[in-house]
Motif scaffolding. Structure first.
Motif, PDB file in Angstrom:
ATOM      1  N   ILE A   1      53.431 -61.395 -14.161  1.00 20.95           N
ATOM      2  CA  ILE A   1      54.698 -61.737 -13.494  1.00 20.95           C
ATOM      3  C   ILE A   1      54.506 -62.946 -12.573  1.00 20.95           C
ATOM      4  CG2 ILE A   1      56.420 -60.891 -11.829  1.00 20.95           C
ATOM      5  CD1 ILE A   1      56.094 -58.106 -13.197  1.00 20.95           C
TER       6      ILE A   1
ATOM      7  N   LEU B   1      54.499 -65.985 -14.738  1.00 23.09           N
ATOM      8  CA  LEU B   1      55.874 -66.323 -15.136  1.00 23.09           C
ATOM      9  C   LEU B   1      56.580 -67.062 -14.009  1.00 23.09           C
ATOM     10  CD1 LEU B   1      57.124 -63.063 -16.945  1.00 23.09           C
ATOM     11  CD2 LEU B   1      56.633 -65.266 -18.021  1.00 23.09           C
ATOM     12  N   ALA B   2      56.419 -66.562 -12.790  1.00 25.69           N
ATOM     13  CA  ALA B   2      57.110 -67.158 -11.649  1.00 25.69           C
ATOM     14  C   ALA B   2      56.563 -68.553 -11.331  1.00 25.69           C
ATOM     15  CB  ALA B   2      56.978 -66.243 -10.433  1.00 25.69           C
TER      16      ALA B   2
ATOM     17  N   GLN C   1      56.446 -70.891 -14.968  1.00 25.68           N
ATOM     18  CA  GLN C   1      57.724 -71.043 -15.686  1.00 25.68           C
ATOM     19  C   GLN C   1      57.502 -71.466 -17.142  1.00 25.68           C
ATOM     20  OE1 GLN C   1      61.000 -71.115 -13.703  1.00 25.68           O
ATOM     21  NE2 GLN C   1      59.738 -69.944 -12.334  1.00 25.68           N
ATOM     22  N   PRO C   2      56.682 -70.720 -17.859  1.00 31.05           N
ATOM     23  CA  PRO C   2      56.394 -71.115 -19.243  1.00 31.05           C
ATOM     24  C   PRO C   2      57.626 -70.973 -20.128  1.00 31.05           C
ATOM     25  CG  PRO C   2      55.535 -68.928 -18.822  1.00 31.05           C
ATOM     26  CD  PRO C   2      56.032 -69.446 -17.507  1.00 31.05           C
ATOM     27  N   VAL C   3      57.682 -71.775 -21.181  1.00 30.37           N
ATOM     28  CA  VAL C   3      58.750 -71.642 -22.183  1.00 30.37           C
ATOM     29  C   VAL C   3      58.109 -71.514 -23.558  1.00 30.37           C
ATOM     30  CG1 VAL C   3      60.473 -72.928 -20.860  1.00 30.37           C
ATOM     31  CG2 VAL C   3      58.961 -74.160 -22.430  1.00 30.37           C
ATOM     32  N   ALA C   4      58.990 -71.292 -24.550  1.00 34.21           N
ATOM     33  CA  ALA C   4      58.577 -71.253 -25.957  1.00 34.21           C
ATOM     34  C   ALA C   4      57.355 -70.344 -26.164  1.00 34.21           C
ATOM     35  CB  ALA C   4      58.333 -72.656 -26.480  1.00 34.21           C
TER      36      ALA C   4
ATOM     37  N   LEU D   1      55.611 -68.739 -23.131  1.00 32.70           N
ATOM     38  CA  LEU D   1      56.370 -67.633 -22.555  1.00 32.70           C
ATOM     39  C   LEU D   1      56.123 -66.354 -23.342  1.00 32.70           C
ATOM     40  CD1 LEU D   1      58.556 -66.312 -20.807  1.00 32.70           C
ATOM     41  CD2 LEU D   1      60.281 -67.408 -22.261  1.00 32.70           C
ATOM     42  N   ARG D   2      56.157 -66.486 -24.670  1.00 35.33           N
ATOM     43  CA  ARG D   2      55.954 -65.302 -25.509  1.00 35.33           C
ATOM     44  C   ARG D   2      54.552 -64.722 -25.360  1.00 35.33           C
ATOM     45  NH1 ARG D   2      60.146 -64.281 -29.130  1.00 35.33           N
ATOM     46  NH2 ARG D   2      61.741 -65.876 -29.040  1.00 35.33           N
TER      47      ARG D   2
ATOM     48  N   VAL E   1      54.724 -62.603 -22.212  1.00 35.82           N
ATOM     49  CA  VAL E   1      55.497 -61.381 -22.474  1.00 35.82           C
ATOM     50  C   VAL E   1      54.679 -60.423 -23.355  1.00 35.82           C
ATOM     51  CG1 VAL E   1      57.568 -60.457 -23.583  1.00 35.82           C
ATOM     52  CG2 VAL E   1      57.745 -62.469 -22.113  1.00 35.82           C
TER      53      VAL E   1
ATOM     54  N   LEU F   1      52.216 -58.455 -21.359  1.00 35.66           N
ATOM     55  CA  LEU F   1      52.831 -57.318 -20.669  1.00 35.66           C
ATOM     56  C   LEU F   1      52.948 -56.116 -21.610  1.00 35.66           C
ATOM     57  CD1 LEU F   1      55.748 -59.020 -18.682  1.00 35.66           C
ATOM     58  CD2 LEU F   1      53.936 -57.620 -17.682  1.00 35.66           C
TER      59      LEU F   1
ATOM     60  N   TRP G   1      56.129 -64.421 -34.660  1.00 34.21           N
ATOM     61  CA  TRP G   1      56.644 -63.372 -33.788  1.00 34.21           C
ATOM     62  C   TRP G   1      57.351 -62.269 -34.580  1.00 34.21           C
ATOM     63  CZ3 TRP G   1      56.112 -61.894 -28.908  1.00 34.21           C
ATOM     64  CH2 TRP G   1      57.068 -61.070 -28.335  1.00 34.21           C
TER      65      TRP G   1
END
Lengths: 213, 213
Positions: free
Chosen positions: B64, B67-68, B71-74, B77-78, B81, B84, B212
């Protein structure tokens, strides 16, 4: 941006409420199928579980999209992460309803509920349905009193779960081996269903209070 | 920033490997405690599960934070996630090991493994240990061949799970009710343990291939 984010969060919440409603329908049908050995109702539950799985997967995609687009931090970030976890728990609750329905189907045309435990399973089933309905209300309102109620109902489910083992391991138990297997699995599924609801309730309480656990 | 992110991802991966190693130790001890009715070993497993839970919770906090901060994307980000979710599944694998250990403890000084099923449970236990060890290797290397191997071993666990039911529901079964309950629960826990590993393997495969699911 903030307004868009709030709008997207509302959509997440609405979808959680939608999935939770379906889970409530599933456990209601599953416990009825189980208690009344209704095999066609059991098949409906098994079919419906695919829809729950698909909706949970869609919700996860939405949550990931929100993370990517809105880049939330602090409390907002935790709300989105919580939504991902709540979705996973709802999906598992759907699986438990499906497993209960499958037990009814496997044993058909025999009755799946062992004699001497019919009252206990009726009670456990009614508690699981009640818990699912309250969970939907909790997801819609974030009212902490409902979270408390769910925890209390879960305590009752746990007590019945132990009562099932006391019964089958007691001297008066006349069940066949198949009855013992069914009772053991069914009781475990009912108990896990309620556990997942409690774990969701804890997360919703965080959303309402900011008290992350 | 990118470099820091890569460094943080490596830390996530290292922690997943660490937790998976502990889960492997737990299932190894749990199945030994179960097969040999070793109650003090069972208590070690129950104690160790707290550490697994704590490490999983810490890893979630780290994810977390990443993430904060990043600020990953694409794809990035996955990956976070997925971490987690993998952490949640590892935590459940630890719970399954604990449940297997608890069965040994509840039944002590009686043997928990029902006669006629000792070979089956020894085999299931060995498969779960093998799966956990391979999972650690998979998390460390992301080698898709290992994911495939885990899926194959899981098929064997599923077959043994069905064999347990065939056995207890068969005409030659002479077990007491307690044996039937133990066999049912133990088989379910062994099977769920392997299921979680398969679900993690799927996520790791995504990390390696970007595919994915």
């Amino acid at each position: 941006m903030r307004e868009v984010f709030q709008q997207e969060l509302r959509e997440v919440q609405e979808r959680l409420v939608e999935i939770s409603t379906l889970v409530g329908d599933s456990i209601e049908k599953a416990t009825r199928a189980f208690n009344e050995s209704d095999v066609s109702l059991a098949e409906t539950v098994i079919e419906d579980d695919r829809r729950i799985d698909a909706l949970a997967a869609e919700l996860d995609e939405l949550a990931i999209t929100i993370l990517a687009r809105q880049q939330p931090v602090a409390r907002d970030l935790r709300i989105v992460v919580s939504a991902l976890r709540i979705s996973a728990s709802l999906e598992r609750m759907g699986d438990m309803a499906e497993h209960i329905a499958q037990l009814a189907r496997y044993r058909f045309p025999e009755k799946v509920v062992p004699k001497g435990l019919r009252g206990t399973f009726r009670e456990m089933g009614a508690l699981d349905v009640e818990i699912a309905r309250k969970l939907t209300e909790l997801l819609a309102t974030e009212d902490p009193a409902i979270a408390e109620h769910i925890r209390n109902e879960d305590d009752k489910v746990d007590a019945l779960h132990l009562a099932v083992f006391d019964k089958v391991l007691g001297e008066t138990w006349k069940g066949e081996t198949a009855d013992t297997v069914d009772a053991t699995l069914a009781s475990r599924y009912h108990e896990r269903f309620a556990d997942h609801a409690v774990s969701i309730a804890k997360k919703v309480q965080y959303l309402a209070t900011g008290d992350w656990t």
